[in-house]
Design an enzyme around this catalytic site. Structure first.
Site, mmCIF file in Angstrom:
data_model
loop_
_atom_site.group_PDB
_atom_site.id
_atom_site.type_symbol
_atom_site.label_atom_id
_atom_site.label_comp_id
_atom_site.label_asym_id
_atom_site.label_seq_id
_atom_site.Cartn_x
_atom_site.Cartn_y
_atom_site.Cartn_z
ATOM 1 N N GLY A 56 37.913 -46.270 36.245
ATOM 2 C CA GLY A 56 38.568 -47.030 35.178
ATOM 3 C C GLY A 56 39.809 -47.829 35.517
ATOM 4 O O GLY A 56 40.271 -48.630 34.708
ATOM 5 N N CYS A 86 27.858 -47.499 33.355
ATOM 6 C CA CYS A 86 29.321 -47.480 33.408
ATOM 7 C C CYS A 86 29.909 -48.793 32.884
ATOM 8 O O CYS A 86 29.622 -49.867 33.426
ATOM 9 C CB CYS A 86 29.742 -47.262 34.866
ATOM 10 S SG CYS A 86 31.521 -47.238 35.075
ATOM 11 N N CYS A 202 33.417 -47.075 26.698
ATOM 12 C CA CYS A 202 33.491 -46.159 27.848
ATOM 13 C C CYS A 202 32.464 -45.060 27.609
ATOM 14 O O CYS A 202 32.326 -44.572 26.477
ATOM 15 C CB CYS A 202 34.896 -45.569 27.970
ATOM 16 S SG CYS A 202 35.038 -44.292 29.244
HETATM 17 N N1 DGL Z 1 31.930 -44.577 33.266
HETATM 18 C C1 DGL Z 1 33.308 -44.961 33.186
HETATM 19 C C2 DGL Z 1 33.453 -46.119 32.206
HETATM 20 O O1 DGL Z 1 32.675 -46.194 31.276
HETATM 21 C C3 DGL Z 1 34.102 -43.751 32.789
HETATM 22 C C4 DGL Z 1 35.566 -43.854 33.043
HETATM 23 C C5 DGL Z 1 35.980 -43.935 34.499
HETATM 24 O O2 DGL Z 1 35.193 -43.762 35.426
HETATM 25 O O3 DGL Z 1 37.189 -44.182 34.674
HETATM 26 O O4 DGL Z 1 34.262 -46.954 32.370
#
Ligand code: DGL
Length: 291
Positions: A56, A86, A202
């Site tokens: 993120g 993601c 997210c």
């Molecule tokens: N899968 C990531 C997203 O939706 C989760 C959060 C991350 O990895 O920081 O952005």
């Protein structure tokens, strides 16, 4: 129920190959959940890059490289479609990944979460004001604003970056006092802006949808990526004649992760809300990034 799929088991019929889904970790299992419910005849292979979670706050260049490495592994597994669960990757690295697959012999088409979610949100809003809760990388990419503008330029997006929320949920601390306070802080600008629709941008946020709904109020429509994306995957399979020919019963699904297998299994069940089964650890090979 869950089998270990390899290149041989997929055979030569492209329709019988698995759909590949990937994410920075276990969060994308909320998306896979919807796909399993909506497309029970299909086989799935899911890859969580748990060793490098979180994504993120990573740069576009990093995410382009990670996505290319993951795609390479999933191509080895003969994926017929590549689903980017993601949001951080889908908002920053989708064009480069799609281009890479176009340049790859038999490279599958790539679908990401941004467009289907944006379309649902635009269809849902009455006020023309949509909120977005997402990671700093997703918010900084401006991807949702761009897609919403192509659908309806009169709709505005009010984006709020949530640097800590995914990690809090991942740790299972989403109902602690401090987490609830964080939810209130990120919802405040959306309430002030008078949005009537909020995109959960997210993978982790569906796990706190009730909390968000309570804080934002019952008049706000929450849009999460799983259901929106599942509809698009279904459509893509039909138009490409790639639906699995299985006549009845359910398909297989299996999991790959780059980090600790036991940790994946432990946290994964909570996110998938279904039995987990086979989890295999993979080492991703380095790839050359397109110029
Ligand atoms: N899968 C990531 C997203 O939706 C989760 C959060 C991350 O990895 O920081 O952005």
């Amino acid at each position: 129920m869950m089998a270990c799929m390899d290149s041989a088991s997929a055979g030569s019929d492209p329709r019988a190959r698995p759909i590949a889904v990937f994410d920075s970790g276990v969060g994308g299992l909320t998306v896979l959940h919807e796909l399993l419910v909506r497309l029970p005849r299909e086989d799935f292979v899911y890859l969580g890059d748990t060793a490098r979670f979180p994504y993120g706050e990573r740069s576009r260049e990093e995410l382009e490289r990670f996505a290319a490495e993951i795609a390479e592994e999933l191509l080895r597994r003969r994926a017929k479609l590549l689903v980017v669960a993601c949001n951080s990757v889908a908002s920053s690295a989708l064009p480069s990944l799609s281009e890479r697959m176009r340049q790859t012999t038999l490279g599958p088409d790539v679908l990401g979460v941004v467009r289907p979610e944006a379309m649902r949100a635009v269809a849902a809003t009455r006020s023309g004001r949509i909120g977005l809760l997402a990671t700093p990388t997703t918010v900084a990419s401006g991807a949702y604003e761009r897609v919403v503008a192509t659908i309806d330029p009169h709709v505005t997006v009010h984006a709020v970056a949530c640097p800590t929320l995914a990690a809090i949920i991942q740790a299972g601390q989403q109902f602690d006092e401090q987490a609830v306070a964080t939810v209130r802080v990120v919802c405040e600008p959306l309430k002030s802006a008078g949005v009537d629709t909020v995109i959960l941008g997210c993978t982790h946020y569906p796990l706190i949808s009730s909390l968000l709904q309570r804080v934002l109020g019952p008049g706000v429509t929450l849009v999460s990526s799983g259901a929106a994306l599942a509809r698009q995957v279904e459509h893509a399979l039909s138009t490409r004649e790639l639906r699995n020919p299985r006549a009845d019963g359910e398909g297989d699904y299996m999991f790959l992760c780059t980090g600790d297998v036991d940790a994946f299994r432990e946290v994964g069940t909570r996110f998938l809300q279904m039995p987990l089964g086979t989890v295999e650890r993979v080492q991703l090979a380095e790839v050359e990034v397109l110029a």
